[in-house]
Design an enzyme around this catalytic site. Structure first.
Site, PDB file in Angstrom:
ATOM      1  N   SER A 157       0.837  -1.184   0.000  1.00  0.00           N
ATOM      2  CA  SER A 157       0.000   0.000   0.000  1.00  0.00           C
ATOM      3  C   SER A 157       0.885   1.252   0.000  1.00  0.00           C
ATOM      4  CB  SER A 157      -0.947  -0.054   1.206  1.00  0.00           C
ATOM      5  OG  SER A 157      -1.986   0.861   1.070  1.00  0.00           O
ATOM      6  N   ARG A 227     -12.096   6.877   9.116  1.00  0.00           N
ATOM      7  CA  ARG A 227     -11.587   5.505   9.122  1.00  0.00           C
ATOM      8  C   ARG A 227     -12.646   4.507   8.658  1.00  0.00           C
ATOM      9  NH1 ARG A 227      -6.887   2.780   8.507  1.00  0.00           N
ATOM     10  NH2 ARG A 227      -6.838   0.859   9.704  1.00  0.00           N
ATOM     11  N   ASP A 330      -8.474  -6.434  -4.976  1.00  0.00           N
ATOM     12  CA  ASP A 330      -8.098  -5.095  -4.486  1.00  0.00           C
ATOM     13  C   ASP A 330      -8.629  -4.058  -5.472  1.00  0.00           C
ATOM     14  OD1 ASP A 330      -6.864  -2.763  -3.640  1.00  0.00           O
ATOM     15  OD2 ASP A 330      -4.875  -3.649  -3.454  1.00  0.00           O
ATOM     16  N   HIS A 363      -7.935  -5.159  -0.578  1.00  0.00           N
ATOM     17  CA  HIS A 363      -6.633  -4.499  -0.457  1.00  0.00           C
ATOM     18  C   HIS A 363      -5.840  -4.992   0.758  1.00  0.00           C
ATOM     19  CE1 HIS A 363      -3.665  -1.333  -0.655  1.00  0.00           C
ATOM     20  NE2 HIS A 363      -3.998  -0.901   0.544  1.00  0.00           N
ATOM     21  N   ASP A 364      -6.501  -5.098   1.902  1.00  0.00           N
ATOM     22  CA  ASP A 364      -5.785  -5.488   3.126  1.00  0.00           C
ATOM     23  C   ASP A 364      -5.380  -6.959   3.140  1.00  0.00           C
ATOM     24  OD1 ASP A 364      -5.371  -3.128   4.413  1.00  0.00           O
ATOM     25  OD2 ASP A 364      -6.938  -3.369   5.924  1.00  0.00           O
TER      26      ASP A 364
HETATM   27  C1  LIG Z   1      -0.153  -2.192   7.093  1.00  0.00           C
HETATM   28  C2  LIG Z   1       0.464  -1.599   8.182  1.00  0.00           C
HETATM   29  O1  LIG Z   1       1.499  -1.136   8.005  1.00  0.00           O
HETATM   30  S1  LIG Z   1      -0.238  -1.621   9.684  1.00  0.00           S
HETATM   31  C3  LIG Z   1      -1.854  -1.109   9.646  1.00  0.00           C
HETATM   32  C4  LIG Z   1      -2.751  -2.245   9.558  1.00  0.00           C
HETATM   33  N1  LIG Z   1      -3.610  -2.326  10.648  1.00  0.00           N
HETATM   34  C5  LIG Z   1      -4.838  -1.937  10.529  1.00  0.00           C
HETATM   35  O2  LIG Z   1      -5.236  -1.473   9.505  1.00  0.00           O
HETATM   36  C6  LIG Z   1      -5.676  -2.118  11.744  1.00  0.00           C
HETATM   37  C7  LIG Z   1      -7.129  -2.115  11.469  1.00  0.00           C
HETATM   38  N2  LIG Z   1      -7.423  -2.998  10.426  1.00  0.00           N
HETATM   39  C8  LIG Z   1      -7.861  -4.264  10.638  1.00  0.00           C
HETATM   40  O3  LIG Z   1      -8.082  -4.758  11.716  1.00  0.00           O
HETATM   41  C9  LIG Z   1      -8.041  -4.987   9.373  1.00  0.00           C
HETATM   42  O4  LIG Z   1      -9.350  -5.369   9.293  1.00  0.00           O
HETATM   43  C10 LIG Z   1      -7.065  -6.115   9.219  1.00  0.00           C
HETATM   44  C11 LIG Z   1      -7.022  -6.433   7.771  1.00  0.00           C
HETATM   45  C12 LIG Z   1      -5.694  -5.683   9.606  1.00  0.00           C
HETATM   46  C13 LIG Z   1      -7.460  -7.334  10.072  1.00  0.00           C
HETATM   47  O5  LIG Z   1      -8.400  -8.106   9.401  1.00  0.00           O
HETATM   48  P1  LIG Z   1      -9.100  -9.363  10.100  1.00  0.00           P
HETATM   49  O6  LIG Z   1      -8.098 -10.181  10.840  1.00  0.00           O
HETATM   50  O7  LIG Z   1      -9.907  -9.990   9.027  1.00  0.00           O
HETATM   51  O8  LIG Z   1     -10.015  -8.713  11.200  1.00  0.00           O
HETATM   52  P2  LIG Z   1     -11.381  -7.973  10.997  1.00  0.00           P
HETATM   53  O9  LIG Z   1     -11.314  -6.966   9.931  1.00  0.00           O
HETATM   54  O10 LIG Z   1     -12.455  -9.017  10.860  1.00  0.00           O
HETATM   55  O11 LIG Z   1     -11.562  -7.238  12.379  1.00  0.00           O
HETATM   56  C14 LIG Z   1     -11.554  -7.968  13.560  1.00  0.00           C
HETATM   57  C15 LIG Z   1     -11.967  -7.066  14.688  1.00  0.00           C
HETATM   58  O12 LIG Z   1     -13.294  -6.575  14.447  1.00  0.00           O
HETATM   59  C16 LIG Z   1     -14.149  -6.947  15.530  1.00  0.00           C
HETATM   60  N3  LIG Z   1     -15.453  -7.270  14.995  1.00  0.00           N
HETATM   61  C17 LIG Z   1     -15.751  -8.245  14.110  1.00  0.00           C
HETATM   62  N4  LIG Z   1     -17.086  -8.228  13.869  1.00  0.00           N
HETATM   63  C18 LIG Z   1     -17.615  -7.240  14.592  1.00  0.00           C
HETATM   64  C19 LIG Z   1     -18.944  -6.739  14.750  1.00  0.00           C
HETATM   65  N5  LIG Z   1     -19.964  -7.249  14.089  1.00  0.00           N
HETATM   66  N6  LIG Z   1     -19.119  -5.696  15.591  1.00  0.00           N
HETATM   67  C20 LIG Z   1     -18.075  -5.167  16.254  1.00  0.00           C
HETATM   68  N7  LIG Z   1     -16.801  -5.602  16.150  1.00  0.00           N
HETATM   69  C21 LIG Z   1     -16.578  -6.634  15.319  1.00  0.00           C
HETATM   70  C22 LIG Z   1     -13.509  -8.188  16.118  1.00  0.00           C
HETATM   71  O13 LIG Z   1     -13.910  -8.367  17.465  1.00  0.00           O
HETATM   72  C23 LIG Z   1     -12.032  -7.856  15.989  1.00  0.00           C
HETATM   73  O14 LIG Z   1     -11.648  -6.991  17.034  1.00  0.00           O
HETATM   74  P3  LIG Z   1     -10.118  -6.939  17.536  1.00  0.00           P
HETATM   75  O15 LIG Z   1      -9.326  -6.423  16.349  1.00  0.00           O
HETATM   76  O16 LIG Z   1     -10.120  -5.975  18.668  1.00  0.00           O
HETATM   77  O17 LIG Z   1      -9.733  -8.325  17.913  1.00  0.00           O
HETATM   78  N1  LIG Z   2      -5.269  -0.936   6.551  1.00  0.00           N
HETATM   79  C1  LIG Z   2      -3.936  -0.530   6.283  1.00  0.00           C
HETATM   80  C2  LIG Z   2      -3.649  -0.392   4.848  1.00  0.00           C
HETATM   81  C3  LIG Z   2      -4.297   0.795   4.219  1.00  0.00           C
HETATM   82  O1  LIG Z   2      -3.684   1.076   3.038  1.00  0.00           O
HETATM   83  C4  LIG Z   2      -3.609   0.719   7.039  1.00  0.00           C
HETATM   84  O2  LIG Z   2      -4.477   1.268   7.683  1.00  0.00           O
HETATM   85  O3  LIG Z   2      -2.457   1.128   7.020  1.00  0.00           O
END
Ligand SMILES: CC(=O)SCCNC(=O)CCNC(=O)[C@H](O)C(C)(C)COP(=O)(O)OP(=O)(O)OC[C@H]1O[C@@H](n2cnc3c(N)ncnc32)[C@H](O)[C@@H]1OP(=O)(O)O
Ligand SMILES: N[C@@H](CCO)C(=O)O
Length: 391
Positions: A157, A227, A330, A363-364
């Site tokens: 990204s 966000r 993506d 994308h993620d």
């Molecule tokens: C790339 C870099 O350099 S770092 C930056 C990356 N990090 C991020 O973007 C952080 C935020 N992003 C995410 O969490 C992204 O969704 C991902 C891709 C990183 C993770 O994806 P997944 O593992 O599939 O997790 P998902 O998107 O389903 O989210 C899970 C979370 O949502 C919560 N959740 C799932 N369903 C629900 C719902 N219906 N209501 C409320 N919360 C919910 C889960 O409890 C979980 O919480 P937790 O993260 O505190 O454990």
């Molecule tokens: N979800 C990731 C990738 C976005 O490009 C982030 O927040 O950094």
């Protein structure tokens, strides 16, 4: 989503460069902090270093517990002993980007030379920065570690934009580049999404023209909405359908109540609840002014701009070996952007391979468990390392 008090910058391992940094906008940053983490051992020849560039809201905690959220590092799956980016073989450096809010100089940092006893943050006075400025700050840190040539630069990204910028700005300082789920310029659609996010922040009454810390608040609602909207773009229709479909979270408590049939408010659908959760969690770890600064840096990114729109010219004569990776679902940085990049690299006679990973995760996907992707990363890095005779 209540406002919360501004978070401190926190105490992060960092290097300070008192000579600062000349920015592309013409401003001189009088002092520069680069927060970073390393994993593995630098070889005696200093030839096994990989810079991992994080995405928009990532940080340097790539493979260890995050000090603020308590969650595993964002690429813990990918980086570690025996993992695709193997710390038994490679020395990993990951730096918080310039403009970020995890210890590198950014809008949340204190302004130098502020009056005695007065805490003045950069806030919206922080100068506009570019992806190249981020990379030039990283270059300083890499050189300060005594590394003259990197084995590779890897990132997804916005991290992929940095990889490409490294290859264009310092082509003789790296052997290999792996730009993942990225593009050589930010598209009109992506600029448009960024603008909606920024406007959401500006519309928050707690924004206070960017000086929210003076009021002991953050523009939490605006930042969370930004966000939520952006998070949709990181997924795919298939992923959202698979995760949530049309599942309803709560039945109305009193079906006779007039508001029950409307069900306009509250977490009605699971997908709404999920987005609200993602928005709230984000506000606890990210700074609104960094959001503005970094989205703008992405918007300005266009590698061909200095070459009259001719992208191959940006890579002319490059000695870097590239492996470009995209994900089939993506739609933010679609495969077509990667193909465009690969065609330009081919026109520049660069050494390039290209892999599109089939997935419905959007994308993620680069952050998630994708065995084909893991094999691609491992295969490329090991192949180049073996070919180069790296121990
Ligand atoms: C790339 C870099 O350099 S770092 C930056 C990356 N990090 C991020 O973007 C952080 C935020 N992003 C995410 O969490 C992204 O969704 C991902 C891709 C990183 C993770 O994806 P997944 O593992 O599939 O997790 P998902 O998107 O389903 O989210 C899970 C979370 O949502 C919560 N959740 C799932 N369903 C629900 C719902 N219906 N209501 C409320 N919360 C919910 C889960 O409890 C979980 O919480 P937790 O993260 O505190 O454990
Ligand atoms: N979800 C990731 C990738 C976005 O490009 C982030 O927040 O950094």
């Amino acid at each position: 989503m209540n406002s919360t008090a501004p978070l401190d910058v926190g105490d992060h391992q960092h290097a300070t460069f008192p000579d600062g940094l000349d920015l592309e906008c013409g401003v001189h940053l009088p002092s520069l902090d680069v927060a970073y983490r390393t994993y593995g051992q630098l070889s005696p020849k200093r030839d096994n270093a990989i810079v991992i560039c994080h995405a928009f809201t990532g940080d340097q905690y790539v493979a260890e517990t995050h000090p603020q959220t308590g969650k595993p590092g964002w690429w813990a799956r990918m980086v570690g002993p025996g993992r695709p980016i193997d710390t038994n073989r490679f020395f990993i450096i990951c730096m918080n980007v310039l403009g970020g809010c995890m210890g590198s100089t950014g809008p949340r940092s204190l302004k130098p030379a502020c009056a005695e006893g007065k805490v003045e943050r950069w806030g919206t006075d922080f100068p506009p920065i570019t992806i190249r400025d981020m990379v030039r700050a990283q270059y300083k840190l890499v050189r300060s570690l005594g590394i003259e040539r990197l084995f590779a630069v890897v990132g997804g990204s916005m991290g992929g934009m940095q990889v490409l910028e490294w290859a264009v700005t310092y082509p003789h300082m790296m052997l290999a580049a792996m730009p993942i789920a990225t593009a050589p310029f930010h598209s009109a659609q992506n600029i448009a999404f960024n603008e909606v996010g920024r406007q959401a922040i500006f519309a928050d009454p707690d924004w206070y023209g960017g000086r929210y810390w003076e009021h002991n608040v953050v523009p939490a609602r605006g930042l969370a909405v930004a966000r939520m909207m952006a998070h949709i773009t990181y997924l795919s229709e298939e992923a959202l359908t698979r995760k949530f479909g049309r599942r309803v979270r709560q039945e109305p408590k009193d079906a006779q109540a007039p508001e029950a049939s409307l069900a306009m408010f509250g977490d009605v659908f699971e997908v709404e609840s999920y987005l609200r959760y993602q928005g709230s969690a984000f506000v606890r770890r990210f700074d609104a002014n960094s959001y503005l600064t970094i989205t703008r840096a992405m918007d300005w990114f266009d590698l061909a701009a200095e070459h009259d729109g001719e992208l191959p010219a940006a890579f002319a004569g490059t000695p870097v070996r590239f492996c470009v990776v995209s994900f089939s679902s993506d739609w933010l940085f679609p495969t077509s952007s990667s193909r465009y990049l690969v065609r330009a690299l081919n026109q520049a006679a660069a050494n390039v391979s290209f892999v599109e990973i089939e997935t419905d995760k959007g994308h993620d996907a680069f952050l998630l468990d994708e065995p084909d992707f893991d094999r691609t990363v491992r295969g490329f890095l090991c192949g180049v390392a073996d070919h180069a005779g790296l121990a």
